[in-house]
Design an enzyme around this catalytic site. Structure first.
Site, PDB file in Angstrom:
ATOM      1  N   ASP A  43       0.431   8.056 107.799  1.00  0.00           N
ATOM      2  CA  ASP A  43       1.656   7.503 108.376  1.00  0.00           C
ATOM      3  C   ASP A  43       1.481   7.127 109.841  1.00  0.00           C
ATOM      4  O   ASP A  43       2.017   6.124 110.302  1.00  0.00           O
ATOM      5  CB  ASP A  43       2.798   8.529 108.273  1.00  0.00           C
ATOM      6  CG  ASP A  43       3.181   8.747 106.819  1.00  0.00           C
ATOM      7  OD1 ASP A  43       2.625   8.038 105.954  1.00  0.00           O
ATOM      8  OD2 ASP A  43       4.030   9.618 106.569  1.00  0.00           O
ATOM      9  N   SER A  90      24.882  -6.989  79.435  1.00  0.00           N
ATOM     10  CA  SER A  90      24.698  -5.555  79.217  1.00  0.00           C
ATOM     11  C   SER A  90      23.985  -5.358  77.887  1.00  0.00           C
ATOM     12  O   SER A  90      23.563  -6.323  77.258  1.00  0.00           O
ATOM     13  CB  SER A  90      26.039  -4.833  79.264  1.00  0.00           C
ATOM     14  OG  SER A  90      26.867  -5.370  78.268  1.00  0.00           O
ATOM     15  N   LEU A  91      23.846  -4.114  77.478  1.00  0.00           N
ATOM     16  CA  LEU A  91      23.072  -3.816  76.270  1.00  0.00           C
ATOM     17  C   LEU A  91      23.932  -3.097  75.251  1.00  0.00           C
ATOM     18  O   LEU A  91      24.789  -2.286  75.610  1.00  0.00           O
ATOM     19  CB  LEU A  91      21.891  -2.906  76.629  1.00  0.00           C
ATOM     20  CG  LEU A  91      20.805  -3.495  77.517  1.00  0.00           C
ATOM     21  CD1 LEU A  91      19.903  -2.379  78.047  1.00  0.00           C
ATOM     22  CD2 LEU A  91      19.974  -4.504  76.741  1.00  0.00           C
ATOM     23  N   LYS A 124      15.292   3.490  80.159  1.00  0.00           N
ATOM     24  CA  LYS A 124      16.544   2.931  80.682  1.00  0.00           C
ATOM     25  C   LYS A 124      16.873   3.691  81.963  1.00  0.00           C
ATOM     26  O   LYS A 124      17.241   4.860  81.940  1.00  0.00           O
ATOM     27  CB  LYS A 124      17.674   3.067  79.661  1.00  0.00           C
ATOM     28  CG  LYS A 124      18.941   2.374  80.114  1.00  0.00           C
ATOM     29  CD  LYS A 124      19.921   2.211  78.963  1.00  0.00           C
ATOM     30  CE  LYS A 124      21.096   1.335  79.355  1.00  0.00           C
ATOM     31  NZ  LYS A 124      21.935   1.915  80.401  1.00  0.00           N
ATOM     32  N   ARG A 162      25.389  -6.702  89.877  1.00  0.00           N
ATOM     33  CA  ARG A 162      25.751  -7.314  88.614  1.00  0.00           C
ATOM     34  C   ARG A 162      27.219  -7.741  88.608  1.00  0.00           C
ATOM     35  O   ARG A 162      27.574  -8.774  88.062  1.00  0.00           O
ATOM     36  CB  ARG A 162      25.470  -6.297  87.502  1.00  0.00           C
ATOM     37  CG  ARG A 162      25.898  -6.733  86.147  1.00  0.00           C
ATOM     38  CD  ARG A 162      25.271  -5.830  85.101  1.00  0.00           C
ATOM     39  NE  ARG A 162      25.750  -6.198  83.792  1.00  0.00           N
ATOM     40  CZ  ARG A 162      26.807  -5.645  83.211  1.00  0.00           C
ATOM     41  NH1 ARG A 162      27.481  -4.696  83.826  1.00  0.00           N
ATOM     42  NH2 ARG A 162      27.179  -6.034  82.021  1.00  0.00           N
ATOM     43  N   LYS A 221      13.115  -4.333  73.685  1.00  0.00           N
ATOM     44  CA  LYS A 221      13.380  -5.766  73.816  1.00  0.00           C
ATOM     45  C   LYS A 221      12.353  -6.520  72.982  1.00  0.00           C
ATOM     46  O   LYS A 221      11.152  -6.241  73.096  1.00  0.00           O
ATOM     47  CB  LYS A 221      13.233  -6.199  75.275  1.00  0.00           C
ATOM     48  CG  LYS A 221      14.124  -5.444  76.233  1.00  0.00           C
ATOM     49  CD  LYS A 221      13.783  -5.752  77.685  1.00  0.00           C
ATOM     50  CE  LYS A 221      14.677  -4.936  78.608  1.00  0.00           C
ATOM     51  NZ  LYS A 221      14.273  -5.043  80.025  1.00  0.00           N
ATOM     52  N   LYS A 275      20.097   5.672  73.490  1.00  0.00           N
ATOM     53  CA  LYS A 275      20.517   6.622  74.530  1.00  0.00           C
ATOM     54  C   LYS A 275      20.044   8.061  74.265  1.00  0.00           C
ATOM     55  O   LYS A 275      19.960   8.500  73.127  1.00  0.00           O
ATOM     56  CB  LYS A 275      22.049   6.607  74.640  1.00  0.00           C
ATOM     57  CG  LYS A 275      22.621   5.248  75.018  1.00  0.00           C
ATOM     58  CD  LYS A 275      22.285   4.821  76.432  1.00  0.00           C
ATOM     59  CE  LYS A 275      23.250   5.334  77.465  1.00  0.00           C
ATOM     60  NZ  LYS A 275      24.573   4.743  77.457  1.00  0.00           N
ATOM     61  N   CYS A 334      28.656  43.602  98.802  1.00  0.00           N
ATOM     62  CA  CYS A 334      27.558  43.113  97.973  1.00  0.00           C
ATOM     63  C   CYS A 334      27.768  43.607  96.538  1.00  0.00           C
ATOM     64  O   CYS A 334      27.944  44.813  96.319  1.00  0.00           O
ATOM     65  CB  CYS A 334      26.226  43.631  98.508  1.00  0.00           C
ATOM     66  SG  CYS A 334      24.846  43.300  97.393  1.00  0.00           S
TER      67      CYS A 334
HETATM   68  S1  IVH Z   1      17.700  -5.106  80.450  1.00  0.00           S
HETATM   69  C1  IVH Z   1      19.946  -8.390  78.707  1.00  0.00           C
HETATM   70  N1  IVH Z   1      16.156  -3.037  80.963  1.00  0.00           N
HETATM   71  O1  IVH Z   1      21.231  -1.067  81.643  1.00  0.00           O
HETATM   72  C2  IVH Z   1      19.272  -7.196  79.191  1.00  0.00           C
HETATM   73  N2  IVH Z   1      18.463  -2.898  81.533  1.00  0.00           N
HETATM   74  O2  IVH Z   1      23.538  -2.057  79.796  1.00  0.00           O
HETATM   75  C3  IVH Z   1      19.899  -6.628  80.389  1.00  0.00           C
HETATM   76  N3  IVH Z   1      19.089  -0.805  82.631  1.00  0.00           N
HETATM   77  O3  IVH Z   1      23.131  -3.086  83.710  1.00  0.00           O
HETATM   78  C4  IVH Z   1      19.330  -5.459  80.971  1.00  0.00           C
HETATM   79  N4  IVH Z   1      17.090   0.107  82.606  1.00  0.00           N
HETATM   80  O4  IVH Z   1      21.455  -1.610  84.861  1.00  0.00           O
HETATM   81  C5  IVH Z   1      17.398  -3.542  81.026  1.00  0.00           C
HETATM   82  N5  IVH Z   1      14.681  -1.287  81.397  1.00  0.00           N
HETATM   83  C6  IVH Z   1      15.908  -1.812  81.448  1.00  0.00           C
HETATM   84  C7  IVH Z   1      16.987  -1.103  82.020  1.00  0.00           C
HETATM   85  C8  IVH Z   1      18.253  -1.681  82.031  1.00  0.00           C
HETATM   86  C9  IVH Z   1      18.362   0.250  82.966  1.00  0.00           C
HETATM   87  C10 IVH Z   1      20.540  -0.939  82.855  1.00  0.00           C
HETATM   88  C11 IVH Z   1      20.930  -2.123  83.670  1.00  0.00           C
HETATM   89  C12 IVH Z   1      22.015  -2.846  82.921  1.00  0.00           C
HETATM   90  C13 IVH Z   1      22.351  -1.882  81.832  1.00  0.00           C
HETATM   91  C14 IVH Z   1      22.582  -2.655  80.566  1.00  0.00           C
END
Ligand code: IVH
Length: 678
Positions: free
Chosen positions: A35, A84-85, A118, A139, A293, A317, A411
């Site tokens: 550092d 979102s997912l 995730k 987002r 994915k 999840k 105590c």
């Molecule tokens: S992909 C269309 N990859 O999850 C795909 N999302 O519900 C969009 N997240 O708001 C997201 N890890 O904040 C993707 N490896 C990952 C992720 C991820 C966390 C969160 C992200 C998003 C939410 C989707």
């Protein structure tokens, strides 16, 4: 005034070098220089830029924390919406997802999925034009987010300009900004000490940091980022798969999660979920599941979207790390230094896959701040190896008659007075080692791995031995009339074999370094590092004890201030403590390895920098480091060009490789031992 060419060239070179170090440190987690060296380069650049303001550019490494606080956030329209997912909560739902994908694609073949943790932080989009960072946005509702450029700029893992070449003219990269658990815990501990508000979890801490108008706040928060996808792209340069794209983004300087993988079919996905799930508790950051994915972009396009989520991805999840339960009461635990800590007794609840029945409330200040009462519905949180904690009360669910909790006056273990020093959050039992709870904790600390390292003497056994009246001080452990094979073998869950192994471990611990011994004594605020500084400075216990007569000489030791000095002095002025030490080193034969500080001053290794890696057989890595420091050498955690020697043992990994690459002299254990002998 025009800057001379020489200054111009130096500024360019410094920026290049600092960017490289940032990349090594923040993206690859593999720092190349100490550092102090980095700070020197940085300071030199700051000085040159202030001497020649015309050389200043917006993406200079010095400009990460810049600018005045904003008045408000501006809105950013996402050219490509941030989706979102959909979620899957069981293997069956993953199988169903994979079936839907194959049916839509009319594919007989197994699908390749990019599999990723995730991450539990905040989704952020980064925009680069011609390879230069221009904007970061949250987002928001998916279509419109907020401009958080000023804050994201302070995150060193986010490149201000891309490395290499061949990038699209416009490149929007998306990912998760998050706070690693260690940074989060340290930040909360600091807030607790300062009597400030703590954050409930790393995700809230991340969001709270990014939502600040003043970038100086975000700059102080330990934030980092993994990228996991792309948004708007104009121009060429990206491969046809998601995994290929991430590899390309890594080459351009982005941080990609090392757990990412490509798996085949639903079976591959389920195995990945299991694999990551098994390691979740050891990971350095919070994740709330895994994401699958479809890897090929052509297939992703064919699958398309439904409303706000793509058909080509799913989040699988994990069990939640925060749950609701009822607080049934408070137990007061007494620690090694007498600290009296409130521990919540809870209606047992599953949190993150484990049953939790107790959770810490940290200290009386925290308890008062959170206003937790008996009968309350509370949020409990369990993450990683951290002790479960009560995060907050759900006030809406408070019943009439919920009982306030107050600090006990006595105590709960020994009945002595509990005192809380002016301005301190911590209340303590005043009885010191006369309190059985403190004695047990002191003994557990004494035998622990970084202290005397007596293997096989765990907490439960110590408690049994104290309860049976066998031991009450560390000296008793070495007293053959109190501890021997027969006695040990008669304890719960002990046999002849484990008893004789333990006796051997006790015997082996009789030879101990001064720094370990000092640490083992459990003097308040004397941790491993301070113990080592004291050992190196004084060379023997006698010199240290003598120095206690002269407060000035203690504060001369590195990192010892007046408060620590006072704790040390108080410890060695206690007749009871001196008596234990006399017994240990006298009749019980504990041999503390002493050395003349003069030997240290002879500085056999002066100005030499060492890195120790792998498993050594004759000594632990810590002992090897201590031996180097005792000879005036420096020990560093990472290999750089400045390293003079790399000491390596079994199973040495990347450090050894790196040292080889840099041509640094390598010492195996035998070479090293020879060198120690001089
Ligand atoms: S992909 C269309 N990859 O999850 C795909 N999302 O519900 C969009 N997240 O708001 C997201 N890890 O904040 C993707 N490896 C990952 C992720 C991820 C966390 C969160 C992200 C998003 C939410 C989707």
């Amino acid at each position: 005034m025009n800057a001379p060419d020489k200054a111009r060239r130096r500024v360019d070179a410094l920026r290049e070098e600092i960017r490289n170090h940032d990349y090594q440190y923040y993206v690859l987690d593999n720092p190349e220089v100490p550092d102090a060296e980095y700070d020197r380069l940085f300071r030199e650049l700051v000085e040159l830029e202030s001497a020649y303001p015309e050389l200043l550019i917006a993406d200079s490494p010095t400009q990460r924390v810049g600018g005045a606080p904003l008045g408000e956030f501006s809105q950013v329209e996402h050219a490509v919406p941030m989706l979102s997912l959909d979620n899957a909560f069981s293997p069956d739902e993953v199988v169903a997802f994979d079936r839907r994908v194959r049916e839509r694609l009319e594919s007989e073949a197994d699908i390749h999925y990019a599999a990723e943790p995730k991450l539990d932080g905040m989704a952020i989009s980064l925009r680069y034009e011609h390879g230069t960072f221009v904007q970061a946005a949250t987002r928001g509702d998916g279509r419109t987010g907020e401009d958080v450029t000023h804050n994201v700029k302070t995150i060193k893992a986010v490149p201000m300009s891309l490395r290499g070449q061949g990038f699209p003219t416009v490149l929007e990269v998306r990912g998760e900004v998050y706070m690693p658990l260690a940074g989060f815990e340290a930040m909360n501990a600091e807030a607790r000490r300062a009597g400030e508000k703590t954050f409930a979890n790393p995700r809230n801490a991340t969001a709270g940091s990014l939502r600040q108008l003043d970038p100086r706040i975000a700059a102080k928060r330990p934030l980092t980022m993994f990228v996991y996808g792309i948004g708007e792209v104009q121009g060429e340069g990206l491969p046809g798969t998601h995994s290929g794209t991430l590899a390309q983004l890594a080459a351009w300087g982005f941080r990609i999660c090392p757990e990412n993988d490509v798996v085949t079919g639903a079976a591959g996905c389920i195995a990945y979920y299991e694999r990551i799930g098994a390691r979740r508790d050891q990971m350095a950051y919070e994740i709330d599941g895994v994401v699958f994915k479809v890897d090929a972009y052509a297939q992703q396009r064919e699958l398309g979207f439904v409303s706000r989520a793509p058909r080509w991805a799913i989040a699988n999840k994990f069990p939640a790390q925060e749950e609701l339960t009822i607080m049934k009461g408070v137990d007061w635990q007494v620690g090694r230094t007498g600290a009296v800590t409130p521990v919540a007794r809870l209606e047992p609840v599953m949190v993150g896959g484990v049953t939790v029945a107790n959770a810490t409330l940290h200290n009386i200040d925290e308890l008062e701040r959170k206003d937790v009462r008996v009968g309350d519905t509370v949020v409990v949180r369990r993450a990683g190896d951290v002790i479960p904690e009560v995060v907050r009360v759900v006030i809406k669910r408070r019943q009439k008659g919920a009982k306030k909790i107050s600090l006990p006056r006595e105590c709960p273990v020994c009945g002595s007075e509990v005192v809380r020093a002016e301005g301190e959050a911590v209340a303590r039992c005043s009885a010191g080692l006369y309190c059985e709870a403190q004695r047990k904790e002191a003994l557990k600390h004494f035998v622990s791995r970084k202290a005397m390292d007596i293997e096989g003497l765990g907490s439960k056994l110590i408690e049994q031995l104290v309860d049976a009246g066998r031991i009450s001080t560390p000296a008793d452990l070495f007293d053959g009339t109190r501890i021997n094979v027969e006695i040990l073998a008669s304890m719960d869950r002990m046999g002849e074999k484990s008893a004789s192994n333990l006796m051997a471990a006790i015997e082996a611990s009789r030879d101990v370094t001064l720094s370990r011994f000092l640490f083992a004594l459990g003097i308040r605020e004397v941790g491993e590092a301070t113990a080592e500084n004291l050992a190196v400075h004084f060379g023997s216990l006698e010199s240290l004890i003598k120095a206690c007569n002269d407060p000035e000489s203690l504060v001369r030791v590195q990192d010892v201030g007046p408060i620590v000095a006072e704790h040390i002095r108080a410890f060695f002025s206690e007749e009871h403590n001196l008596d234990v030490i006399r017994k240990l080193t006298g009749e019980h034969g504990v041999r503390i390895q002493t050395f003349q500080p003069a030997q240290y001053e002879s500085e056999a290794f002066a100005n030499q920098s060492f890195v120790v890696t792998g498993t050594l057989s004759a000594m632990s890595r810590d002992d090897a480091k201590a031996a180097i420091k005792q000879r005036g050498g420096k020990v560093s955690g990472s290999v750089s060009r400045k390293t003079n020697f790399l000491v390596y043992g079994e199973k040495a990994g990347s450090k050894l490789e790196k040292a080889r690459e840099l041509g640094i002299p390598l010492l195996n254990e035998a070479d090293f031992l020879k060198m120690l002998d001089g």
